[in-house]
Design a protein around this motif. Structure first.
Motif, PDB file in Angstrom:
ATOM      1  N   VAL A  90      65.519  -2.612  65.812  1.00 42.63           N
ATOM      2  CA  VAL A  90      64.342  -3.255  66.408  1.00 42.63           C
ATOM      3  C   VAL A  90      64.013  -2.647  67.763  1.00 42.63           C
ATOM      4  N   LEU A  91      62.729  -2.678  68.082  1.00 38.33           N
ATOM      5  CA  LEU A  91      62.266  -2.283  69.408  1.00 38.33           C
ATOM      6  C   LEU A  91      62.874  -3.243  70.434  1.00 38.33           C
ATOM      7  N   ILE A  92      63.189  -2.722  71.596  1.00 34.86           N
ATOM      8  CA  ILE A  92      63.688  -3.574  72.682  1.00 34.86           C
ATOM      9  C   ILE A  92      62.484  -4.317  73.270  1.00 34.86           C
ATOM     10  N   PRO A  93      62.525  -5.655  73.316  1.00 37.25           N
ATOM     11  CA  PRO A  93      61.372  -6.385  73.875  1.00 37.25           C
ATOM     12  C   PRO A  93      61.085  -5.927  75.302  1.00 37.25           C
ATOM     13  N   ARG A  94      59.779  -5.719  75.598  1.00 37.57           N
ATOM     14  CA  ARG A  94      59.357  -5.229  76.917  1.00 37.57           C
ATOM     15  C   ARG A  94      58.758  -6.376  77.721  1.00 37.57           C
ATOM     16  N   PRO A  95      58.953  -6.339  79.037  1.00 36.26           N
ATOM     17  CA  PRO A  95      58.354  -7.400  79.868  1.00 36.26           C
ATOM     18  C   PRO A  95      56.832  -7.465  79.720  1.00 36.26           C
ATOM     19  N   GLU A  96      56.160  -6.322  79.536  1.00 33.13           N
ATOM     20  CA  GLU A  96      54.689  -6.363  79.458  1.00 33.13           C
ATOM     21  C   GLU A  96      54.207  -7.117  78.218  1.00 33.13           C
ATOM     22  N   THR A  97      55.070  -7.257  77.223  1.00 27.51           N
ATOM     23  CA  THR A  97      54.674  -7.967  76.003  1.00 27.51           C
ATOM     24  C   THR A  97      54.617  -9.481  76.228  1.00 27.51           C
ATOM     25  N   ALA A 187      49.897  -9.303  67.479  1.00 27.98           N
ATOM     26  CA  ALA A 187      50.642  -8.127  67.031  1.00 27.98           C
ATOM     27  C   ALA A 187      50.933  -7.173  68.186  1.00 27.98           C
ATOM     28  N   ASN A 188      52.159  -6.657  68.183  1.00 31.86           N
ATOM     29  CA  ASN A 188      52.522  -5.541  69.054  1.00 31.86           C
ATOM     30  C   ASN A 188      52.943  -4.400  68.136  1.00 31.86           C
ATOM     31  N   PRO A 189      51.966  -3.677  67.586  1.00 34.03           N
ATOM     32  CA  PRO A 189      52.268  -2.677  66.558  1.00 34.03           C
ATOM     33  C   PRO A 189      52.675  -1.330  67.168  1.00 34.03           C
ATOM     34  N   PRO A 190      53.126  -0.395  66.339  1.00 35.28           N
ATOM     35  CA  PRO A 190      53.358   0.968  66.843  1.00 35.28           C
ATOM     36  C   PRO A 190      52.023   1.586  67.245  1.00 35.28           C
ATOM     37  N   TYR A 191      51.931   2.028  68.510  1.00 36.59           N
ATOM     38  CA  TYR A 191      50.642   2.551  68.982  1.00 36.59           C
ATOM     39  C   TYR A 191      50.758   3.853  69.756  1.00 36.59           C
ATOM     40  N   ILE A 192      51.937   4.429  69.801  1.00 32.58           N
ATOM     41  CA  ILE A 192      52.079   5.688  70.537  1.00 32.58           C
ATOM     42  C   ILE A 192      51.616   6.847  69.639  1.00 32.58           C
ATOM     43  N   VAL A 193      50.836   7.760  70.221  1.00 31.46           N
ATOM     44  CA  VAL A 193      50.298   8.899  69.479  1.00 31.46           C
ATOM     45  C   VAL A 193      51.440   9.811  69.030  1.00 31.46           C
ATOM     46  N   ASP A 203      64.646   5.421  76.893  1.00 35.21           N
ATOM     47  CA  ASP A 203      65.066   4.487  75.844  1.00 35.21           C
ATOM     48  C   ASP A 203      64.412   4.799  74.495  1.00 35.21           C
ATOM     49  N   LEU A 204      63.173   5.290  74.521  1.00 33.95           N
ATOM     50  CA  LEU A 204      62.405   5.452  73.274  1.00 33.95           C
ATOM     51  C   LEU A 204      63.108   6.366  72.267  1.00 33.95           C
ATOM     52  N   ARG A 205      63.909   7.332  72.771  1.00 33.07           N
ATOM     53  CA  ARG A 205      64.634   8.248  71.874  1.00 33.07           C
ATOM     54  C   ARG A 205      65.561   7.498  70.925  1.00 33.07           C
ATOM     55  N   GLY A 210      59.446   4.112  63.733  1.00 40.72           N
ATOM     56  CA  GLY A 210      58.358   3.409  63.059  1.00 40.72           C
ATOM     57  C   GLY A 210      57.839   2.203  63.828  1.00 40.72           C
ATOM     58  N   ALA A 211      58.592   1.750  64.830  1.00 40.02           N
ATOM     59  CA  ALA A 211      58.127   0.643  65.666  1.00 40.02           C
ATOM     60  C   ALA A 211      57.351   1.155  66.869  1.00 40.02           C
ATOM     61  N   LEU A 212      57.419   2.470  67.092  1.00 39.86           N
ATOM     62  CA  LEU A 212      56.805   3.048  68.287  1.00 39.86           C
ATOM     63  C   LEU A 212      55.499   3.772  67.988  1.00 39.86           C
ATOM     64  N   THR A 213      55.528   4.611  66.958  1.00 43.07           N
ATOM     65  CA  THR A 213      54.354   5.445  66.678  1.00 43.07           C
ATOM     66  C   THR A 213      53.883   5.271  65.238  1.00 43.07           C
ATOM     67  N   MET A 241      46.138  -8.287  70.386  1.00 45.26           N
ATOM     68  CA  MET A 241      47.003  -7.132  70.141  1.00 45.26           C
ATOM     69  C   MET A 241      47.433  -6.455  71.435  1.00 45.26           C
ATOM     70  N   GLU A 242      48.685  -5.992  71.448  1.00 40.51           N
ATOM     71  CA  GLU A 242      49.118  -5.098  72.523  1.00 40.51           C
ATOM     72  C   GLU A 242      48.768  -3.672  72.106  1.00 40.51           C
ATOM     73  N   HIS A 243      48.514  -2.809  73.099  1.00 37.05           N
ATOM     74  CA  HIS A 243      48.206  -1.407  72.791  1.00 37.05           C
ATOM     75  C   HIS A 243      48.608  -0.526  73.958  1.00 37.05           C
TER      76      HIS A 243
HETATM   77  N1  GLN Z   1      55.346  -0.344  74.984  1.00 37.85           N
HETATM   78  C1  GLN Z   1      56.234   0.538  74.307  1.00 37.85           C
HETATM   79  C2  GLN Z   1      56.409   1.775  75.159  1.00 37.85           C
HETATM   80  O1  GLN Z   1      55.476   2.489  75.401  1.00 37.85           O
HETATM   81  C3  GLN Z   1      55.751   0.887  72.943  1.00 37.85           C
HETATM   82  C4  GLN Z   1      55.756  -0.320  72.100  1.00 37.85           C
HETATM   83  C5  GLN Z   1      54.918  -0.181  70.876  1.00 37.85           C
HETATM   84  O2  GLN Z   1      54.703   0.893  70.314  1.00 37.85           O
HETATM   85  N2  GLN Z   1      54.429  -1.287  70.433  1.00 37.85           N
HETATM   86  O3  GLN Z   1      57.480   2.012  75.638  1.00 37.85           O
END
Ligand code: GLN
Length: 287
Positions: A90-97, A187-193, A203-205, A210-213, A241-243
């Motif tokens: 799982v993605l690590i929950p972020r404060p901005e979420t 939703a906080n979906p994968p949104y990184i290009v 941390d993203l490495r 699939g939770a990131l991009t 939605m988060e983006h």
């Molecule tokens: N906010 C995360 C980051 O950029 C990405 C989370 C997401 O893809 N929903 O580190």
């Protein structure tokens, strides 16, 4: 780089001084290695580490120095004031979420049905259910491993509260019943290009890719969510939605193109437009 090695017989103060990490991370790993609270670290600062403890602490420091996120090493991260189990699934929950949770709480009607798409650790869904016992929260994820983590988090954080969340294995809306509707979708979906250099840093490495991009332009999951929402929202219901930092205008366009009203974006604590939402028109109030 000098190899990290904390010797047995070193006391807690000595172990802290010998760490290559900053004070906060050192304390978190030491608490984890020794099974002590923050207060115990202070009151027992002269306690000497056994050989086992010294070895355990050394191993944790080595993992952190190799880049592994602290949340995965200790297996926990706090979100909206609640402790969440986190694993590499799982993605690590972020404060901005937390912004998304606040926006949803402001808009969720009494007794409202809420849907969290791509729930991961369950952070958003469980924070909502914990804050508002009246809400009926459903949460879906395409990853069964993530749903298991969410299940444990729900059991731990909502035990004995009478509003357990419903967890469902589903690729976005696909696993829902036709015609099933909610007062609010979040939703906080994968949104990184695809190919964004952030994916190969920090941390993203270590997080599930699939939770990131979306492996595409960063907007494909957001597009799927926006385009499918009208079939599962009540009239007057909100989609939130988060983006990414540069996607707010594009997400507003997606919502406007689908006829949503009150389309707007909100800034996170860093002043970045981080969430966007809109309201599905109430019948007879188009335009
Ligand atoms: N906010 C995360 C980051 O950029 C990405 C989370 C997401 O893809 N929903 O580190």
């Amino acid at each position: 780089m000098t190899p990290i090695r904390i010797e047995a017989g070193c006391d807690i103060g000595c172990a802290q001084r010998s760490s290559p990490l900053d004070a906060l991370e050192t304390r978190m790993l030491l608490m984890h290695a020794l099974g002590l609270t923050r207060v115990q670290l202070i009151t027992e600062s002269e306690r000497r580490l056994s050989a086992d403890e010294a070895q355990r602490f050394t191993a944790l420091l080595q993992r952190r120095v190799a880049g592994e996120p602290i949340a995965y090493i200790v297996g926990q991260r706090e979100f909206f004031g609640l402790p969440f189990l986190v694993t590499k699934d799982v993605l690590i929950p972020r404060p901005e979420t937390e912004l998304l949770v606040e926006l949803a709480l402001e808009r969720a009607p009494q007794g409202g049905r809420i849907l969290d798409l791509g729930t991961g650790s369950g952070a958003i869904a469980i924070a909502l259910a914990h804050a508002r016992a009246d809400l009926q929260v459903s949460a879906v994820d395409v990853s069964r491993a993530a749903l298991e983590v969410a299940q444990q988090n729900a059991a731990h954080n909502l035990a004995g509260r009478g509003n357990a969340i419903r967890l469902l294995h589903s690729d976005w809306y696909r696993g829902l019943q036709a015609g099933e509707r909610f007062e609010l979708i979040v939703a906080n979906p994968p949104y990184i290009v695809a190919g964004d250099t952030h994916l190969s840093r920090g941390d993203l490495r270590f997080e599930p890719i699939g939770a990131l991009t979306d492996h595409a332009d960063g907007l494909s999951a957001l597009r799927t969510i926006v385009n499918g929402a009208a079939a599962h929202l009540m009239p007057g219901g909100w989609l939130l939605m988060e983006h990414g930092y540069d996607q707010a205008a594009a997400v507003r366009e997606l919502l406007i193109a689908q006829g949503y009203q009150e389309v707007q974006s909100w800034q996170d604590l860093a002043g970045i437009e981080r969430a966007t939402g809109g309201m599905l028109p109430r019948a007879g109030h188009r335009g």
